[in-house]
Design an enzyme around this catalytic site. Structure first.
Site, PDB file in Angstrom:
ATOM      1  N   LYS A 151       0.825  -0.984   0.019  1.00 47.98           N
ATOM      2  CA  LYS A 151      -0.039  -0.070  -0.100  1.00 47.98           C
ATOM      3  C   LYS A 151       0.816   1.215  -0.051  1.00 47.98           C
ATOM      4  O   LYS A 151       1.979   1.232   0.512  1.00 47.98           O
ATOM      5  CB  LYS A 151      -1.081   0.062   1.172  1.00 47.98           C
TER       6      LYS A 151
ATOM      7  N   THR B  33       3.068   5.592   6.023  1.00 48.68           N
ATOM      8  CA  THR B  33       3.543   4.149   5.752  1.00 48.68           C
ATOM      9  C   THR B  33       3.297   3.731   4.624  1.00 48.68           C
ATOM     10  O   THR B  33       2.642   3.922   3.672  1.00 48.68           O
ATOM     11  CB  THR B  33       2.556   3.230   6.590  1.00 48.68           C
TER      12      THR B  33
END
EC number: 2.3.1.35
Length: 485
Positions: free
Chosen positions: A214, A225
Site C-alpha cells: 500500500k 506508511t
C-alpha cells in the site's frame, strides 16, 4: 480558515482520487488482477473494524495466516521515531531468529506511532490475540499499522474483531483482493500480485509467490506508511530469506520515490511456509546455490513490479518515470545518482510540463552527494530519453556535448504516461564503460498542479471534505526514501 481552504482545494485534488464507495478509477482498473495463483497453505481475510470513526463499512483489518510455521524476514524503516508495531515485529523476528512465524496482522486508520508504552502494549496484544485464535504459542505473529500518527489504537474494537478475521480466513482470489483493500489509506486501488515459478533443484515443481502493498502520497512529512507482505510456499531457511529480501528491497521498494520522505512505520515482510515441498533454499556459503540465485531473481523482479504500483498511484502524478544510470564505476554510486534525479522537484516539474530540459537532469547528476570520487566526469557523461515503444533513443547529451534535439520528437515522447531517462556515466574517471556492473534503476513520478492541493487537503480538516479520501480514510502514505533495514 481551514474550512475555506478546504472548499477552495476540493475541486483541485487529483481527479482519480477514490470516492468513499471504494470505486476504482477507470484509469487504474488495469492494475487490478481479476484472478491469481496463490501460495499453498496461506489464508487471508479483510475485516471491518472501524478503526476510524468515519469508516463505517470498509475493511481495515487484514490477516494473513499460514497453516504451518513459516520462515520469515523483514526490513524496517530507518526513521528514529519507529512505530510500536515496527519495534514489536522486529523483536519477534529477533527472538525467534526468523523461524516459526504463523501470521501477519495489519490495521489501517491508525499508525500506532509515537504512542509510548501503551502503544507498544497495544501492538503486542494484537499479535497475541491472533496467536490465541490460531492456537499457537505467543509471539508467533508480526504486526503492522498504517494511518494517523500520535493516536492510540481503539484496541478493544480491534481485539474484538480479530476472532472474526480469523474465522473468515480463505484462500480465494476474492479474499486476497479484499485483504489488499484492508491495508489501503489514500490508495486509489488495492495493490496485489501473484505468480508461479520453478527452482533448478525441482524443475517440474511449481512454487507460488503472492504479495500486497500500500502507498500513494503524502500527508505529513515522515509521518505515514509503506507496507508490504510477500508469501511463498517454497521452503527457505530464515537467513537465506533475509538475504534475498534485503537484495530485493534495495532494488525495488528502496528504489522508488514519490515525495522523498521517510516513514515511521515502513515494513516489508516475507513469509515462506514450504507447503509446496522440494528442497530448502539455504543461504550461500562460499558461493550461491542455483536455487538461491534463482529465488533471489524471482523475488527481486516481483518486488520491483509490486513497488512500481505504488509509483503509479502517486498523488498528483501524471507520469511513471524510469531513470537508469549505466556504466557507473560501482552500483551504489549509480543508485545515489538515480535517487537524486528521482527526488529533484525541477526534474519532476519539467517532465510534467513535457519539457525536454536535460539541464535539470544533468544538474541533479552533478550535485549528487556521497558518490565515489571520479564517478561523474562531465566529458564522459551522456543523457537520453528512451521511448517505451522501443523506438530509437533520443540523445540529448553525448560525452558532455549537447545534441541538436528534435523538439517535435521530444514532445511526442513526453506526451506518453511512461518514460525512461538514461544517464550513461561512461565508466567515470577510468573510462571503463560497460564494466560498472548492473544498471542502477529508480522509478518515480512527476509533480503536477494537483500535487500541492492533494498534499494540502490532507493537512487541513480533511473530514470536512466528503469524498476525497480513498476507501473512507483520511490517512496517507509517504515513501521511505532512506533504505529499509
Amino acid at each position: 480558515m481551514a474550512t475555506s481552504l478546504a472548499r477552495m482545494l476540493k475541486g483541485q485534488v487529483r481527479c482519480y482520487s477514490a470516492p468513499l464507495d471504494m470505486a476504482i478509477p477507470a484509469s487504474k482498473q488495469r492494475y487490478i488482477p481479476t484472478t491469481g495463483t496463490y501460495p499453498q497453505g496461506f489464508q487471508v481475510s479483510g475485516t471491518h473494524v472501524g478503526v476510524k470513526a468515519s469508516n463505517t463499512r470498509f475493511p481495515d483489518l487484514a490477516l494473513i495466516a499460514s497453516d504451518t510455521p513459516c520462515s520469515a524476514a523483514a526490513v524496517f524503516t530507518t526513521n528514529k521515531f519507529q512505530a510500536a508495531p515496527v519495534q514489536v515485529s522486529r523483536k519477534t523476528l529477533q527472538s525467534r531468529k526468523g523461524d516459526g512465524i504463523r501470521a501477519v496482522v495489519i490495521n489501517s486508520g491508525c499508525a500506532n506511532a509515537v504512542t509510548g508504552k501503551g502503544g507498544l502494549e497495544d501492538a503486542v496484544q494484537m499479535g497475541r490475540k491472533v496467536d490465541e485464535c490460531s492456537g499457537v504459542e505467543n509471539d508467533s505473529s508480526l504486526v503492522m499499522s498504517t494511518g494517523v500518527i500520535g493516536q492510540r489504537l481503539p484496541i478493544s474494537k480491534i481485539l474484538d474483531r480479530i476472532p472474526t478475521a480469523h474465522s473468515t480466513l480463505a484462500s480465494t482470489h476474492e479474499a486476497w483482493l479484499n485483504t489488499a483493500r484492508a491495508i489501503c489509506t489514500t490508495d486509489t486501488f488495492p495493490k496485489l500480485l501473484s505468480r508461479t515459478f520453478t527452482l533448478p533443484s525441482s524443475p517440474d515443481r511449481s512454487y507460488r509467490l503472492a504479495g500486497m502493498t500500500k502507498g500513494a502520497g503524502m500527508i505529513h512529512p515522515n509521518m505515514a506508511t509503506l507496507l508490504g507482505v510477500l508469501c511463498t510456499d517454497a521452503a527457505v531457511e530464515p537467513a537465506a530469506l533475509q538475504s534475498i529480501l534485503k537484495h530485493a528491497v534495495s532494488r525495488s521498494f528502496n528504489s522508488i520515490s514519490i515525495d522523498g520522505d521517510t516513514s515511521t512505520n515502513d515494513t516489508i515482510a516475507v513469509l515462506a511456509n514450504g507447503a509446496a515441498g522440494g528442497e530448502t533454499v539455504r543461504a550461500p556459503g562460499a558461493s550461491a546455490s542455483a536455487d538461491y540465485t534463482a529465488l533471489q531473481g524471482v523475488v527481486t523482479d516481483f518486488a520491483q513490479e509490486l513497488s512500481q504500483l505504488v509509483v503509479r498511484d502517486g498523488e498528483g502524478a501524471t507520469k511513471f518515470v524510469t531513470v537508469r544510470v549505466r556504466n557507473s564505476p560501482d552500483y551504489e554510486s549509480g543508485r545515489m545518482i538515480a535517487s537524486t534525479i528521482a527526488r529533484s522537484p525541477l526534474v519532476k516539474t519539467a517532465l510534467y510540463g513535457k519539457d525536454a530540459n536535460w539541464g535539470r537532469i544533468l544538474c541533479a547528476v552533478g550535485y549528487t552527494q556521497g558518490v565515489a570520487e571520479g564517478t561523474v566526469v562531465p566529458e564522459r557523461t551522456s543523457v537520453s530519453f528512451r521511448p517505451v515503444d522501443g523506438s530509437e533513443v533520443l540523445k540529448l547529451l553525448v560525452n558532455g556535448e549537447p545534441e541538436t534535439v528534435d523538439e517535435q520528437r521530444a514532445s511526442v515522447i513526453l506526451q506518453n504516461e511512461d518514460l525512461e531517462i538514461e544517464v550513461d556515466l561512461g565508466g567515470g574517471e577510468q573510462g571503463a564503460a560497460g564494466c560498472g556492473g548492473e544498471d542502477a534503476v529508480y522509478w518515480f513520478c512527476d509533480f503536477s498542479h494537483e500535487c500541492i492541493p492533494a498534499f494540502a487537503v490532507d493537512i487541513i480538516e480533511s473530514r470536512e471534505i466528503s469524498g476525497l479520501k480513498a476507501f473512507g480514510s483520511e490517512n496517507a502514505y509517504i515513501y521511505e526514501e532512506e533504505p529499509l533495514k
